[in-house]
Design a protein around this motif. Structure first.
Motif, PDB file in Angstrom:
ATOM      1  N   LEU A   1     -13.555  12.123  45.831  1.00  0.00           N
ATOM      2  CA  LEU A   1     -12.159  12.471  46.179  1.00  0.00           C
ATOM      3  C   LEU A   1     -11.112  11.700  45.718  1.00  0.00           C
ATOM      4  O   LEU A   1     -10.004  11.956  45.466  1.00  0.00           O
ATOM      5  CB  LEU A   1     -12.097  12.490  47.901  1.00  0.00           C
ATOM      6  CG  LEU A   1     -10.759  12.816  48.604  1.00  0.00           C
ATOM      7  CD1 LEU A   1     -10.316  14.361  48.130  1.00  0.00           C
ATOM      8  CD2 LEU A   1     -10.689  12.652  49.865  1.00  0.00           C
ATOM      9  N   GLU A   2     -11.440  10.335  45.711  1.00  0.00           N
ATOM     10  CA  GLU A   2     -10.301   9.509  45.253  1.00  0.00           C
ATOM     11  C   GLU A   2     -10.122   9.642  43.979  1.00  0.00           C
ATOM     12  O   GLU A   2      -8.996   9.417  43.668  1.00  0.00           O
ATOM     13  CB  GLU A   2     -10.799   7.953  45.555  1.00  0.00           C
ATOM     14  CG  GLU A   2     -10.644   7.493  46.989  1.00  0.00           C
ATOM     15  CD  GLU A   2     -11.477   6.081  47.106  1.00  0.00           C
ATOM     16  OE1 GLU A   2     -10.780   5.095  47.232  1.00  0.00           O
ATOM     17  OE2 GLU A   2     -12.722   6.167  47.096  1.00  0.00           O
ATOM     18  N   TRP A   3     -10.982   9.955  42.977  1.00  0.00           N
ATOM     19  CA  TRP A   3     -10.932  10.117  41.512  1.00  0.00           C
ATOM     20  C   TRP A   3      -9.762  11.522  41.348  1.00  0.00           C
ATOM     21  O   TRP A   3      -8.862  11.369  40.647  1.00  0.00           O
ATOM     22  CB  TRP A   3     -12.274  10.331  40.782  1.00  0.00           C
ATOM     23  CG  TRP A   3     -13.049   8.998  40.751  1.00  0.00           C
ATOM     24  CD1 TRP A   3     -14.069   8.821  41.232  1.00  0.00           C
ATOM     25  CD2 TRP A   3     -12.555   7.981  39.566  1.00  0.00           C
ATOM     26  NE1 TRP A   3     -14.422   7.486  40.608  1.00  0.00           N
ATOM     27  CE2 TRP A   3     -13.692   7.271  39.747  1.00  0.00           C
ATOM     28  CE3 TRP A   3     -11.436   7.624  38.685  1.00  0.00           C
ATOM     29  CZ2 TRP A   3     -13.662   6.009  38.969  1.00  0.00           C
ATOM     30  CZ3 TRP A   3     -11.530   6.680  38.153  1.00  0.00           C
ATOM     31  CH2 TRP A   3     -12.499   5.701  38.017  1.00  0.00           C
ATOM     32  N   SER A   4     -10.097  12.396  42.137  1.00  0.00           N
ATOM     33  CA  SER A   4      -9.283  13.611  41.988  1.00  0.00           C
ATOM     34  C   SER A   4      -7.872  13.268  42.715  1.00  0.00           C
ATOM     35  O   SER A   4      -7.070  13.719  41.890  1.00  0.00           O
ATOM     36  CB  SER A   4     -10.006  14.582  43.043  1.00  0.00           C
ATOM     37  OG  SER A   4     -11.171  15.263  42.414  1.00  0.00           O
ATOM     38  N   VAL A   5      -7.934  12.757  43.747  1.00  0.00           N
ATOM     39  CA  VAL A   5      -6.462  12.572  44.313  1.00  0.00           C
ATOM     40  C   VAL A   5      -5.432  11.647  43.378  1.00  0.00           C
ATOM     41  O   VAL A   5      -4.774  11.833  43.252  1.00  0.00           O
ATOM     42  CB  VAL A   5      -6.351  12.038  45.618  1.00  0.00           C
ATOM     43  CG1 VAL A   5      -4.925  11.664  45.917  1.00  0.00           C
ATOM     44  CG2 VAL A   5      -7.121  12.958  46.687  1.00  0.00           C
ATOM     45  N   ALA A   6      -6.415  10.508  42.775  1.00  0.00           N
ATOM     46  CA  ALA A   6      -5.396   9.680  42.056  1.00  0.00           C
ATOM     47  C   ALA A   6      -5.045  10.289  40.668  1.00  0.00           C
ATOM     48  O   ALA A   6      -4.107   9.623  40.124  1.00  0.00           O
ATOM     49  CB  ALA A   6      -6.562   8.477  41.588  1.00  0.00           C
ATOM     50  N   ALA A   7      -5.589  11.368  40.213  1.00  0.00           N
ATOM     51  CA  ALA A   7      -5.370  11.810  38.816  1.00  0.00           C
ATOM     52  C   ALA A   7      -3.893  12.554  38.960  1.00  0.00           C
ATOM     53  O   ALA A   7      -3.040  12.524  38.076  1.00  0.00           O
ATOM     54  CB  ALA A   7      -6.327  12.933  38.396  1.00  0.00           C
ATOM     55  N   PHE A   8      -3.844  13.031  40.357  1.00  0.00           N
ATOM     56  CA  PHE A   8      -2.359  13.898  40.427  1.00  0.00           C
ATOM     57  C   PHE A   8      -1.484  12.726  41.100  1.00  0.00           C
ATOM     58  O   PHE A   8      -0.195  12.792  40.776  1.00  0.00           O
ATOM     59  CB  PHE A   8      -2.577  14.945  41.746  1.00  0.00           C
ATOM     60  CG  PHE A   8      -3.318  15.868  41.180  1.00  0.00           C
ATOM     61  CD1 PHE A   8      -2.503  17.103  40.291  1.00  0.00           C
ATOM     62  CD2 PHE A   8      -4.839  15.952  41.017  1.00  0.00           C
ATOM     63  CE1 PHE A   8      -3.389  18.275  39.898  1.00  0.00           C
ATOM     64  CE2 PHE A   8      -5.578  17.101  40.616  1.00  0.00           C
ATOM     65  CZ  PHE A   8      -4.772  18.197  39.995  1.00  0.00           C
ATOM     66  N   HIS A   9      -1.868  11.662  41.829  1.00  0.00           N
ATOM     67  CA  HIS A   9      -0.852  10.762  42.293  1.00  0.00           C
ATOM     68  C   HIS A   9      -0.114   9.894  41.253  1.00  0.00           C
ATOM     69  O   HIS A   9       0.976   9.657  41.128  1.00  0.00           O
ATOM     70  CB  HIS A   9      -1.496   9.726  43.269  1.00  0.00           C
ATOM     71  CG  HIS A   9      -0.720   9.017  44.122  1.00  0.00           C
ATOM     72  ND1 HIS A   9      -0.016   7.681  43.728  1.00  0.00           N
ATOM     73  CD2 HIS A   9      -0.231   9.158  45.581  1.00  0.00           C
ATOM     74  CE1 HIS A   9       0.807   7.398  44.579  1.00  0.00           C
ATOM     75  NE2 HIS A   9       0.652   8.030  45.537  1.00  0.00           N
TER      76      HIS A   9
ATOM     77  N   ILE B   1       1.667  15.577  47.439  1.00  0.00           N
ATOM     78  CA  ILE B   1       0.212  15.882  47.601  1.00  0.00           C
ATOM     79  C   ILE B   1      -0.128  16.325  49.036  1.00  0.00           C
ATOM     80  O   ILE B   1       0.093  15.658  50.054  1.00  0.00           O
ATOM     81  CB  ILE B   1      -0.626  14.656  47.345  1.00  0.00           C
ATOM     82  CG1 ILE B   1      -0.455  14.234  45.683  1.00  0.00           C
ATOM     83  CG2 ILE B   1      -2.236  15.089  47.575  1.00  0.00           C
ATOM     84  CD1 ILE B   1      -1.364  13.058  45.132  1.00  0.00           C
ATOM     85  N   CYS B   2      -1.171  17.360  49.051  1.00  0.00           N
ATOM     86  CA  CYS B   2      -1.331  17.788  50.520  1.00  0.00           C
ATOM     87  C   CYS B   2      -3.115  17.818  50.167  1.00  0.00           C
ATOM     88  O   CYS B   2      -3.688  18.612  48.980  1.00  0.00           O
ATOM     89  CB  CYS B   2      -1.024  19.202  50.527  1.00  0.00           C
ATOM     90  SG  CYS B   2      -1.625  20.105  52.009  1.00  0.00           S
ATOM     91  N   ILE B   3      -3.882  17.091  51.120  1.00  0.00           N
ATOM     92  CA  ILE B   3      -5.171  17.287  50.983  1.00  0.00           C
ATOM     93  C   ILE B   3      -5.726  18.338  52.245  1.00  0.00           C
ATOM     94  O   ILE B   3      -5.347  17.964  53.525  1.00  0.00           O
ATOM     95  CB  ILE B   3      -5.991  15.908  51.171  1.00  0.00           C
ATOM     96  CG1 ILE B   3      -5.329  14.950  50.172  1.00  0.00           C
ATOM     97  CG2 ILE B   3      -7.447  15.974  51.294  1.00  0.00           C
ATOM     98  CD1 ILE B   3      -5.530  13.499  50.196  1.00  0.00           C
ATOM     99  N   ILE B   4      -6.715  19.098  51.897  1.00  0.00           N
ATOM    100  CA  ILE B   4      -7.155  19.994  52.732  1.00  0.00           C
ATOM    101  C   ILE B   4      -8.754  19.574  53.096  1.00  0.00           C
ATOM    102  O   ILE B   4      -9.577  19.336  52.187  1.00  0.00           O
ATOM    103  CB  ILE B   4      -7.352  21.404  52.329  1.00  0.00           C
ATOM    104  CG1 ILE B   4      -5.702  22.043  51.992  1.00  0.00           C
ATOM    105  CG2 ILE B   4      -7.760  22.385  53.551  1.00  0.00           C
ATOM    106  CD1 ILE B   4      -4.833  21.931  52.870  1.00  0.00           C
ATOM    107  N   SER B   5      -8.960  19.368  54.316  1.00  0.00           N
ATOM    108  CA  SER B   5     -10.359  18.749  54.800  1.00  0.00           C
ATOM    109  C   SER B   5     -10.876  19.495  55.824  1.00  0.00           C
ATOM    110  O   SER B   5     -10.304  20.065  56.715  1.00  0.00           O
ATOM    111  CB  SER B   5     -10.229  17.248  54.989  1.00  0.00           C
ATOM    112  OG  SER B   5     -11.312  16.553  55.531  1.00  0.00           O
ATOM    113  N   HIS B   6     -12.169  19.254  55.713  1.00  0.00           N
ATOM    114  CA  HIS B   6     -13.173  19.791  57.011  1.00  0.00           C
ATOM    115  C   HIS B   6     -12.452  18.843  58.261  1.00  0.00           C
ATOM    116  O   HIS B   6     -12.196  17.839  58.119  1.00  0.00           O
ATOM    117  CB  HIS B   6     -14.508  19.673  56.883  1.00  0.00           C
ATOM    118  CG  HIS B   6     -15.332  20.158  58.087  1.00  0.00           C
ATOM    119  ND1 HIS B   6     -15.305  19.635  59.251  1.00  0.00           N
ATOM    120  CD2 HIS B   6     -15.996  21.402  58.072  1.00  0.00           C
ATOM    121  CE1 HIS B   6     -16.147  20.279  60.042  1.00  0.00           C
ATOM    122  NE2 HIS B   6     -16.434  21.698  59.192  1.00  0.00           N
ATOM    123  N   LYS B   7     -12.311  19.487  59.267  1.00  0.00           N
ATOM    124  CA  LYS B   7     -11.663  19.283  60.470  1.00  0.00           C
ATOM    125  C   LYS B   7     -12.331  17.919  60.941  1.00  0.00           C
ATOM    126  O   LYS B   7     -11.590  16.862  61.564  1.00  0.00           O
ATOM    127  CB  LYS B   7     -11.330  19.907  61.626  1.00  0.00           C
ATOM    128  CG  LYS B   7     -12.749  20.466  62.334  1.00  0.00           C
ATOM    129  CD  LYS B   7     -12.472  21.592  63.279  1.00  0.00           C
ATOM    130  CE  LYS B   7     -13.787  22.152  63.858  1.00  0.00           C
ATOM    131  NZ  LYS B   7     -14.748  20.965  64.310  1.00  0.00           N
TER     132      LYS B   7
END
Length: 223
Positions: A33-41, A49-55
């Protein structure tokens, strides 16, 4: 336009055969997850950025966001049992806002490049729906209903393998889902598929993807 990267991290990773969903597994010192978010950040064309997660994993995601100091992350939202419900959660979070583009990206694709992100953003200046895809290098075949017999071998030159992010003007993807949810037979595993089916007159532009933009699905993919 405000470009919002939506990181779809709501899966539970049943095919990985691990106790932890694949987006939280370690990969070279960070979680997937960190690699994916960091690419956009780190991309100057991404505003939010909006992250959708299991509750059940929202506290974990919020902790990761805080640890990384990701100031662009404005929402961490619960998804649903089906993938399309995660996309819908992001659409509803921004519904009513003007001049918004959503870049819907699988958290399990941690190697997305800056070039792909930039090309999707650029394409959204002229198109309402954008898909990332690469040519198929394998011969494809179609089976009969049993799945055991070959019924056709199509020309692979016209086929592509779909990747993410998929980009949309907010009003376009919102309208497609609005129509889709009125259909009793609605089923979706892909956001471009929802646009194609329910807004058939809306062109979907293709941005060239990359082999490296692979999706982590099985344990061997982490290697």
């Amino acid at each position: 336009m405000k470009n919002v990267a939506v990181i779809l991290a709501g899966g539970v990773g049943n095919r990985m055969g691990t106790d932890m969903p694949k987006q939280f597994l370690p990969l070279k010192g960070k979680t997937v997850l960190e690699w994916s978010v960091a690419a956009f950040h780190g991309n100057e064309n991404v505003d939010e950025i909006c992250i959708i997660s299991h509750k059940d994993y929202i506290p974990k995601v919020e902790s990761i966001v805080a640890q990384n100091g990701w100031t662009k992350v404005k929402h961490v939202l619960p998804g649903g049992a089906e993938r399309y419900l995660s996309s819908l959660a992001a659409i509803n979070a921004y519904k009513g806002q003007r001049d918004v583009c959503l870049l819907l990206h699988d958290a399990a694709r941690p190697f997305v490049s800056e070039r792909i992100i930039n090309d999707v953003v650029a394409a959204l200046q002229e198109h309402n729906a954008v898909c990332v895809a690469i040519p198929s290098t394998d011969t494809l075949l179609e089976t009969d209903e049993s799945g055991a017999l070959v019924s056709a071998i199509p020309n692979r030159n016209r086929y592509r393998r779909v990747q993410t992010p998929q980009g949309f003007r907010l009003e376009t993807i919102a309208q497609a889902y609005e129509k889709g949810l009125q259909d009793p037979a609605f089923a979706a595993t892909d956001d471009c598929g929802v646009v194609l089916h329910y807004l058939p007159s809306e062109p979907i532009y293709i941005v060239e993807g990359e082999e490296e933009n692979r999706k982590i699905t099985y344990k061997k993919d982490l290697e």
